[in-house]
Scaffold this motif. Structure first.
Motif, PDB file in Angstrom:
ATOM      1  N   GLU A 119       0.844  -1.201   0.000  1.00 22.59           N
ATOM      2  CA  GLU A 119       0.000   0.000   0.000  1.00 22.59           C
ATOM      3  C   GLU A 119       0.877   1.246   0.000  1.00 22.59           C
ATOM      4  N   GLY A 120       0.623   2.138  -0.920  1.00 17.37           N
ATOM      5  CA  GLY A 120       1.348   3.404  -0.963  1.00 17.37           C
ATOM      6  C   GLY A 120       2.588   3.384  -1.838  1.00 17.37           C
ATOM      7  N   TYR A 121       2.996   2.194  -2.306  1.00 13.16           N
ATOM      8  CA  TYR A 121       4.172   2.147  -3.182  1.00 13.16           C
ATOM      9  C   TYR A 121       3.760   2.502  -4.607  1.00 13.16           C
ATOM     10  N   SER A 122       4.431   3.483  -5.179  1.00 13.66           N
ATOM     11  CA  SER A 122       4.130   3.887  -6.547  1.00 13.66           C
ATOM     12  C   SER A 122       5.358   4.481  -7.227  1.00 13.66           C
ATOM     13  N   THR A 123       5.497   4.168  -8.494  1.00 15.25           N
ATOM     14  CA  THR A 123       6.565   4.787  -9.280  1.00 15.25           C
ATOM     15  C   THR A 123       5.983   5.834 -10.236  1.00 15.25           C
ATOM     16  N   ALA A 124       4.710   6.189 -10.010  1.00 15.20           N
ATOM     17  CA  ALA A 124       4.052   7.156 -10.906  1.00 15.20           C
ATOM     18  C   ALA A 124       4.790   8.489 -10.908  1.00 15.20           C
ATOM     19  N   THR A 125       4.848   9.097 -12.066  1.00 17.96           N
ATOM     20  CA  THR A 125       5.545  10.379 -12.219  1.00 17.96           C
ATOM     21  C   THR A 125       4.715  11.515 -11.624  1.00 17.96           C
ATOM     22  N   HIS A 126       5.361  12.646 -11.473  1.00 22.75           N
ATOM     23  CA  HIS A 126       4.694  13.845 -10.976  1.00 22.75           C
ATOM     24  C   HIS A 126       3.463  14.173 -11.840  1.00 22.75           C
ATOM     25  N   GLU A 127       3.659  14.055 -13.138  1.00 21.94           N
ATOM     26  CA  GLU A 127       2.589  14.349 -14.102  1.00 21.94           C
ATOM     27  C   GLU A 127       1.361  13.452 -13.875  1.00 21.94           C
ATOM     28  N   ILE A 128       1.630  12.177 -13.653  1.00 21.82           N
ATOM     29  CA  ILE A 128       0.549  11.215 -13.408  1.00 21.82           C
ATOM     30  C   ILE A 128      -0.148  11.515 -12.071  1.00 21.82           C
ATOM     31  N   ARG A 129       0.634  11.898 -11.072  1.00 18.69           N
ATOM     32  CA  ARG A 129       0.058  12.236  -9.772  1.00 18.69           C
ATOM     33  C   ARG A 129      -0.837  13.468  -9.857  1.00 18.69           C
ATOM     34  N   GLU A 130      -0.422  14.395 -10.705  1.00 22.26           N
ATOM     35  CA  GLU A 130      -1.235  15.600 -10.916  1.00 22.26           C
ATOM     36  C   GLU A 130      -2.609  15.236 -11.486  1.00 22.26           C
ATOM     37  N   MET A 131      -2.647  14.118 -12.212  1.00 22.54           N
ATOM     38  CA  MET A 131      -3.908  13.662 -12.803  1.00 22.54           C
ATOM     39  C   MET A 131      -4.764  12.907 -11.795  1.00 22.54           C
ATOM     40  N   GLY A 132      -4.226  12.722 -10.600  1.00 20.21           N
ATOM     41  CA  GLY A 132      -5.002  12.075  -9.542  1.00 20.21           C
ATOM     42  C   GLY A 132      -4.719  10.593  -9.364  1.00 20.21           C
ATOM     43  N   PHE A 133      -3.718  10.074 -10.067  1.00 21.54           N
ATOM     44  CA  PHE A 133      -3.342   8.670  -9.905  1.00 21.54           C
ATOM     45  C   PHE A 133      -2.024   8.587  -9.134  1.00 21.54           C
ATOM     46  N   GLY A 134      -1.604   7.367  -8.834  1.00 19.30           N
ATOM     47  CA  GLY A 134      -0.294   7.188  -8.220  1.00 19.30           C
ATOM     48  C   GLY A 134      -0.305   7.163  -6.706  1.00 19.30           C
ATOM     49  N   ALA A 135      -1.438   6.794  -6.125  1.00 17.71           N
ATOM     50  CA  ALA A 135      -1.506   6.657  -4.660  1.00 17.71           C
ATOM     51  C   ALA A 135      -0.888   5.332  -4.198  1.00 17.71           C
ATOM     52  N   GLY A 136      -0.606   4.476  -5.160  1.00 22.89           N
ATOM     53  CA  GLY A 136      -0.046   3.170  -4.801  1.00 22.89           C
ATOM     54  C   GLY A 136      -1.082   2.253  -4.165  1.00 22.89           C
ATOM     55  N   MET A 137      -2.330   2.418  -4.579  1.00 24.39           N
ATOM     56  CA  MET A 137      -3.415   1.640  -3.974  1.00 24.39           C
ATOM     57  C   MET A 137      -4.092   0.683  -4.954  1.00 24.39           C
ATOM     58  N   GLY A 138      -3.690   0.727  -6.232  1.00 23.43           N
ATOM     59  CA  GLY A 138      -4.361  -0.099  -7.238  1.00 23.43           C
ATOM     60  C   GLY A 138      -4.201  -1.595  -7.008  1.00 23.43           C
ATOM     61  N   LEU A 139      -2.962  -2.039  -6.869  1.00 22.49           N
ATOM     62  CA  LEU A 139      -2.727  -3.481  -6.682  1.00 22.49           C
ATOM     63  C   LEU A 139      -3.299  -3.974  -5.345  1.00 22.49           C
ATOM     64  N   PRO A 140      -3.077  -3.247  -4.212  1.00 22.05           N
ATOM     65  CA  PRO A 140      -3.710  -3.678  -2.965  1.00 22.05           C
ATOM     66  C   PRO A 140      -5.236  -3.763  -3.088  1.00 22.05           C
ATOM     67  N   ASN A 141      -5.809  -2.839  -3.828  1.00 21.66           N
ATOM     68  CA  ASN A 141      -7.246  -2.826  -4.062  1.00 21.66           C
ATOM     69  C   ASN A 141      -7.690  -4.046  -4.873  1.00 21.66           C
ATOM     70  N   ILE A 142      -6.909  -4.397  -5.891  1.00 18.80           N
ATOM     71  CA  ILE A 142      -7.214  -5.575  -6.716  1.00 18.80           C
ATOM     72  C   ILE A 142      -7.173  -6.820  -5.829  1.00 18.80           C
ATOM     73  N   LYS A 143      -6.167  -6.875  -4.962  1.00 16.21           N
ATOM     74  CA  LYS A 143      -6.016  -8.033  -4.077  1.00 16.21           C
ATOM     75  C   LYS A 143      -7.235  -8.155  -3.158  1.00 16.21           C
ATOM     76  N   GLN A 144      -7.673  -7.020  -2.643  1.00 15.59           N
ATOM     77  CA  GLN A 144      -8.802  -7.014  -1.716  1.00 15.59           C
ATOM     78  C   GLN A 144     -10.112  -7.398  -2.393  1.00 15.59           C
ATOM     79  N   CYS A 145     -10.246  -7.033  -3.665  1.00 21.39           N
ATOM     80  CA  CYS A 145     -11.500  -7.268  -4.383  1.00 21.39           C
ATOM     81  C   CYS A 145     -11.551  -8.617  -5.093  1.00 21.39           C
ATOM     82  N   SER A 146     -10.469  -9.394  -5.032  1.00 21.77           N
ATOM     83  CA  SER A 146     -10.487 -10.685  -5.713  1.00 21.77           C
ATOM     84  C   SER A 146     -10.142 -11.802  -4.728  1.00 21.77           C
ATOM     85  N   HIS A 147     -10.415 -13.022  -5.128  1.00 19.66           N
ATOM     86  CA  HIS A 147     -10.108 -14.164  -4.261  1.00 19.66           C
ATOM     87  C   HIS A 147      -8.720 -14.721  -4.534  1.00 19.66           C
TER      88      HIS A 147
END
Ligand SMILES: Nc1ncnc2c1ncn2[C@@H]1O[C@H](COP(=O)(O)OP(=O)(O)OP(=O)(O)O)[C@@H](O)[C@H]1O
Ligand SMILES: [Mg+2]
Length: 156
Positions: free
Chosen positions: A101-129
């Motif tokens: 959780e919180g790990y991201s290599t997203a660039t500054h530009e991507i973060r400005e777009m609202g992504f890059g919180a480092g929550m996508g993969l943890p979220n996928i794990k939580q929502c799948s079996h």
């Protein structure tokens, strides 16, 4: 659509495929809502539909943001839904770290777009079996998430 055939060998399956083109920031939302509609029509529970839509959105967004291009496949059989993304890109050198959780290599530009919180993969794990990620640095990544569906009697 024949979903009633319970034969172990030749299960009815429905396969939805989407092309993920370079820098297509809309494809994740579009694919998630198209699949959502289909799953609702098939009578899946709202919880399963929601979880599958989140997995699709996050997995496809990762291809758009972190890789170059790829494919999404959603395979639906009565017992489970498999969400599969395959991409060409830089790959993930440390999958364990990427899952944190919180790990991201997203660039500054991507973060400005609202992504890059480092929550996508943890979220996928939580929502799948089940979640399986295979990656080759400099080549690409394959992500497979499985969501099991409650049988008709369990839906309640
Ligand atoms: N398909 C991919 N190709 C290459 N690297 C990836 C891929 N998916 C994830 N990663 C790596 O794993 C990290 C963590 O991914 P995760 O989805 O959890 O967070 P994020 O995409 O950075 O931010 P968020 O999903 O919260 O917008 C990414 O920052 C990236 O370094
Ligand atoms: Mg992400």
């Amino acid at each position: 659509m024949n979903r009633i055939n319970e034969e172990a060998e030749n299960k009815p399956q429905l396969k939805l495929e989407f092309e993920i083109k370079e820098k297509d920031f809309n494809v994740a939302g579009e694919a998630a809502s198209k699949v959502k509609k289909t799953l609702q029509q098939l009578g899946l529970t709202p919880e399963a539909v929601r979880n599958i839509a989140i997995v699709i959105y996050e997995a496809v967004m990762n291809v758009v943001i972190h890789a170059t291009c790829g494919q999404l496949k959603v395979i639906i059989i009565p017992e489970r839904v498999t969400v599969l993304t395959e991409d060409k890109g830089i790959g993930i050198s440390n999958i364990e770290l990427a899952m944190k959780e919180g790990y991201s290599t997203a660039t500054h530009e991507i973060r400005e777009m609202g992504f890059g919180a480092g929550m996508g993969l943890p979220n996928i794990k939580q929502c799948s079996h089940k979640l399986n990620i295979k990656s080759q640095v400099g080549v690409g990544t394959v992500l497979e998430a499985i969501i099991y569906l409650p049988s008709k009697d369990e839906k309640g």
